[in-house]
Every structure is written in C-alpha cells, then in structure tokens.
Enzyme design. Sequence first.
Site, PDB file in Angstrom:
ATOM      1  N   ASP A 206      44.063  41.571  37.296  1.00 11.04           N
ATOM      2  CA  ASP A 206      43.228  40.382  37.465  1.00 11.04           C
ATOM      3  C   ASP A 206      43.653  39.195  36.600  1.00 11.04           C
ATOM      4  O   ASP A 206      43.953  39.351  35.416  1.00 11.04           O
ATOM      5  CB  ASP A 206      41.790  40.765  37.090  1.00 11.04           C
ATOM      6  CG  ASP A 206      40.807  39.616  37.245  1.00 11.04           C
ATOM      7  OD1 ASP A 206      40.499  39.254  38.382  1.00 11.04           O
ATOM      8  OD2 ASP A 206      40.346  39.070  36.207  1.00 11.04           O
ATOM      9  N   GLU A 281      47.428  39.633  40.435  1.00  9.14           N
ATOM     10  CA  GLU A 281      46.639  38.533  40.992  1.00  9.14           C
ATOM     11  C   GLU A 281      46.798  37.293  40.146  1.00  9.14           C
ATOM     12  O   GLU A 281      46.690  37.350  38.926  1.00  9.14           O
ATOM     13  CB  GLU A 281      45.154  38.902  41.045  1.00  9.14           C
ATOM     14  CG  GLU A 281      44.328  37.898  41.827  1.00  9.14           C
ATOM     15  CD  GLU A 281      43.291  37.122  41.028  1.00  9.14           C
ATOM     16  OE1 GLU A 281      42.429  36.494  41.645  1.00  9.14           O
ATOM     17  OE2 GLU A 281      43.339  37.118  39.784  1.00  9.14           O
TER      18      GLU A 281
HETATM   19  O1  TEU Z   1      39.942  35.429  39.692  1.00 14.18           O
HETATM   20  C1  TEU Z   1      40.907  34.742  38.966  1.00 14.18           C
HETATM   21  C2  TEU Z   1      41.183  33.385  39.409  1.00 14.18           C
HETATM   22  O2  TEU Z   1      42.351  33.062  39.480  1.00 14.18           O
HETATM   23  C3  TEU Z   1      40.137  32.315  39.584  1.00 14.18           C
HETATM   24  O3  TEU Z   1      40.807  31.140  39.804  1.00 14.18           O
HETATM   25  C4  TEU Z   1      39.189  32.534  40.700  1.00 14.18           C
HETATM   26  O4  TEU Z   1      39.934  32.680  41.845  1.00 14.18           O
HETATM   27  C5  TEU Z   1      38.297  31.316  40.855  1.00 14.18           C
HETATM   28  O5  TEU Z   1      37.498  31.198  39.763  1.00 14.18           O
HETATM   29  C6  TEU Z   1      37.432  31.476  42.055  1.00 14.18           C
HETATM   30  O6  TEU Z   1      36.611  30.368  42.202  1.00 14.18           O
HETATM   31  C7  TEU Z   1      39.676  36.709  39.205  1.00 14.18           C
HETATM   32  C8  TEU Z   1      38.638  37.425  40.052  1.00 14.18           C
HETATM   33  O7  TEU Z   1      39.142  37.633  41.337  1.00 14.18           O
HETATM   34  C9  TEU Z   1      37.373  36.650  40.027  1.00 14.18           C
HETATM   35  O8  TEU Z   1      36.387  37.229  40.835  1.00 14.18           O
HETATM   36  C10 TEU Z   1      36.887  36.616  38.597  1.00 14.18           C
HETATM   37  O9  TEU Z   1      35.739  35.809  38.506  1.00 14.18           O
HETATM   38  C11 TEU Z   1      37.966  36.073  37.661  1.00 14.18           C
HETATM   39  O10 TEU Z   1      39.225  36.680  37.867  1.00 14.18           O
HETATM   40  C12 TEU Z   1      37.608  36.374  36.235  1.00 14.18           C
HETATM   41  O11 TEU Z   1      37.757  37.744  35.978  1.00 14.18           O
END
Ligand code: TEU
Length: 542
Positions: A206, A281
Amino acid sequence: VKPLDWWEHCVLYQIYPRSFKDSDGDGIGDLQGIISELEHFVNAGVDAIWMSPIFESPMVDFGYDISNFYEIHYEYGTMEDFEELLEKAHELGLKVLLDFVPNHASNESEYFIKSEARDPFYEDFFVWADPLPNPDNSSVRRPPSNWVSQFGGSAWEWSEIRQQYYLHQFAIQQADFNFRNPAVQEEMFNIMKFWLDKGADGFRLDALPYMIEADPADHNGTYPDDPLSGIIHFEPHQLGYTIPLYTKDLIELYDIVYEWREYIDNYNKKNGNDTRVLFSEGYANVTMTMLYYGNEEGAIGAHFPFNFDFITDLSAGSNARDFVYIILRWLTYMPHGGVPNWVFGNHDNNRMPTRFRHDMVDGLNSINMLLPGVAVTYQGEEIGMRDGYVSWEDTVDVEACNRGDPDTYHLYSRDPARTPYHWDDSNMAGFTTGNRTWLPVADDYKEINLAKQMKDARSHFKNYQALTTLRKEKTLSHGEYDIRALSDRTFYLVRYLRTHDTYVLLFNVSEGPDTIDLGRVPHLTLTATVMVSSIHSARLAG
Ligand code: TEU
C-alpha cells in the site's frame, strides 16, 4: 512456449472485506462471509484474491490504519477464521494475498504509543520534529514544514505527550513510519514473515510513493517546504496547493522495495512451494511507476506495480486512439520481460461503469481479459456494479469527511465505490441477514445482482465467465499482440501465436455505431466466429 508461473497470467480479484459478505448480521462484511462465497471465485474463473486490510484497526480509514499488524480485526473474525479461509481457498486452487500497509500505523498501535512516550526502542519509529521557531514570538505553534496530508490539512500533528509534531501523509490517526530507522525496516520483515509463514501467497503493498520523505540531514537540519504549485485558488493546506517534491516518489524508496523482493525471493527459495508475490500500489508518473519493476542496474522490485492508467488517464470521454495510446504506453515503457497488468477500479475510485459508461462494462472487461498479463477485477466489476449513492449523513470515508462539506463531499468521497456487494434481489441485496449495513446498499441492486445475472441468458457475469474461460487459451496467455485504432471510435486488439488460433477484439468505445473496414484488421478472416460479444448486432460482412 515457456510455462508461466501462476501469477503471470492470473485473474486477480480485489475483495473489499467490509462490503463483500456479512455472515453474522452486523451489517459489516467478514471472513466467514468470504469463506461462504469462495465458490463465486471458482465460478467466475478467478485465480487469486487480494483483500483490503483485515488487521486490527480503529477503522478511521477502514483498515488502512492498523493498530496491530499481527492480529485479525474483531469485526472481520479471528485468526482461526483467517486460517480456515486460507485452507479452503487453497483447496479450491485460489491464491490469497494480503494488503500490507508499510507507510503508516494507527496512532493506537503499540509502536506509536511507545514512540510518543519516548520508549528508547520505539522513539524513532515515526517521523518526529520540533515546531519551527515563531518569528513574532506569538503563541501560534508552527509545524516543521508546509507539507499537506492526502486527506486535507497539514501533514504534521502536534503531540501533547511528546511535545513534538509527527508526520501523517494520510489521516491524523495514520502516523508515517520512519523508514530511515533500520529497526522499522526490520519490523516490516517480521510482519511479512508472520503472514507468509501462515501461508499467505503474497502482498499488495500500500501507498509506496509516500514511504520516504526528505532527510533533514540534507537540509540544514530542517524539513524543506514543498514548492508552491502556483494554483492560487487553492486554500493553503488543501490538496493541490503544493508540489509534493519532498514527500512523494523519493528515489530512496525503491531500494526498500528491491530489498523486499530479495527477501521474498529468498523466502521462496527456502520454502520451495508456490511463488509468493509482491504487487505494489502507487499513483505516479510512468517513469516512477516503472521503477517499481526494477532499475537499470539490475535490481528487481515488485512482481508488478498496479497499472492505474485506465483509472487516471481514460474516461467516458476517451476515444479509441486514447485507449490505444494508454495501453501501448504501459507495454512500451515496461521493462523487458515484465508482466503487465490492467486495473479498472478499486476501493479508492469511482466504479468502472460510472467512470466510463454503463454500456461499456462488457467491452472493458473484455479488454482487461484479452490483453497480455494479469487481469485485475475490483469486486462488483464482474456484474457491472455502479457507484452507490451515499448521502452526506451516511458518509463515513475519512477523506470526504475531512475535506468535504454537504455540497462538496461527493468530489472526494470513496464511499460510493464501497457499498455492499449485490448477491441477489432479496433484502439488503443478500449481503447481510441484518437490517442495516455500514454503507447503504445501492438502490439498483434489484436490476444488477449476481443471482439474476447467473440466470439470464446474457449478462455481464456470463460475459465475464466466457472471458475467463477463453483466457486460458495458449494464444491469450503466450501470444503476441497488435493494437491499433481503426477510427476515432473503434480499435482492435489482435492476439496471435504461431500454429494456434488468433483472437481479435473489436472495441467501439463510443456511444454510437461505427462502420469499419475489416480488411484493415490483421489476421481476421471471413471464417472467423464470434466467441464473445457484448452486443447482438455485431456483424461480419463483405
Ligand atoms: O491509497 C494510496 C493512495 O495513493 C491515495 O492517493 C489514495 O488513492 C487517495 O487518497 C484516494 O483518494 C492507499 C489505499 O488504497 C487507500 O484506501 C488508503 O486510504 C491509503 O493508501 C492510506 O493507507
């Protein structure tokens, strides 16, 4: 043709556990719910599932704020439930990946509580800093830099206990780990090992772009301000006010990923069974994204970084040439020998049929399944689920609550993509036996649900099944590709392999009909048969 490892051509399905299936009637999905529906993945032709975080959490960011990385969250079940899930999934031939959240921990984690109390071992586990000196000697406390949180406001939060600021690039309750501390890195290996030993097949990693920030040692002992973006209509501390130069995509973060890969590869060597994998990700430009695969010095990183181009760079307004460009961009920039992957949605973005058009579901699922590499499905895409409506009163997403108000929350809210799965047309769409759900069930569930689509002669789900079956053909797993626009409306994808059948996908991405010259499609002959079609009226003529 070279044999492929399981992950190189798999159909990977994202489960959002809170919304998949509730077994105990509390309106919140859980592990027993997932166990009860494992057959769905087999029926759908899915090979591997990854679950958004199921670990102990105060649920400020619905599991992305982990308070204990070694425990299952009580609303989702117990460690025994998890072990049962793994065992039953493996019996069915399904791989199970966990969500690994290395960037931050909940402020209720033992790590944070001990760090805040300056326990010697944990003292430097997070990014702590003193306030800036206040020039006017006023009582206003100044944070160490102008860094902003992804969820709005300053990325620095004051701790009364420690009398210092800590960094949080997401919610206040998600404190950023200090990856410059080797003890943090060590703990990450401990966590990975714990779940690998349990039998997890790998991790989705993540929010990697945020792992490392500028080192004060390089900036006279201070945290450097991010440059202002020049977009002056943004209020200070709103997203878009600054360019995240010192907080995102820092070169050093890739070395961490390469070390993790080395760790996993060694683990695989020692354990000799099926390959455990890392899928990373991060939203970044193509250059920074490709570095997750590895670098030119030969370091290897994630098995693949998730490809979000269909989410970030294409929409209902895209024409056939845009699709071709975006697909070829990944395939062209990807390092030689890399495994591509295609993502159409996830729990952070509006659902695929809403972002594109409702009538594009089958076409988009086709392109996902017929392109080379891994096809990623977000829960609900196989039945064409659309965004659910969530009122301001029902809104629970921390990002929407922090940054929005009754008029603007919908611009930020991730709740519409997280409403419960539509199993059937019964009360609560068959998601729960109870009478309330943590997010409302979308009101189109009587039209769009799995049970109905399994019965109907033609449906998104039937189309999806046909595609996952077709995908097993050698040409589609091993073949070459050719993609080209035939007009502004239509492009072709051809997959071919010497001595094997050729597959041609014709995709009209527009709202209207198109007439194309089939003579321009390589390998297409009049003896071709239509295997899968999202429309009744497609004709081969001439
Ligand atoms: O998302 C990481 C991310 O890159 C963020 O830009 C996210 O896409 C954006 O805030 C969405 O509006 C990951 C997870 O997929 C997300 O659900 C979490 O909130 C975030 O990390 C923090 O752990």
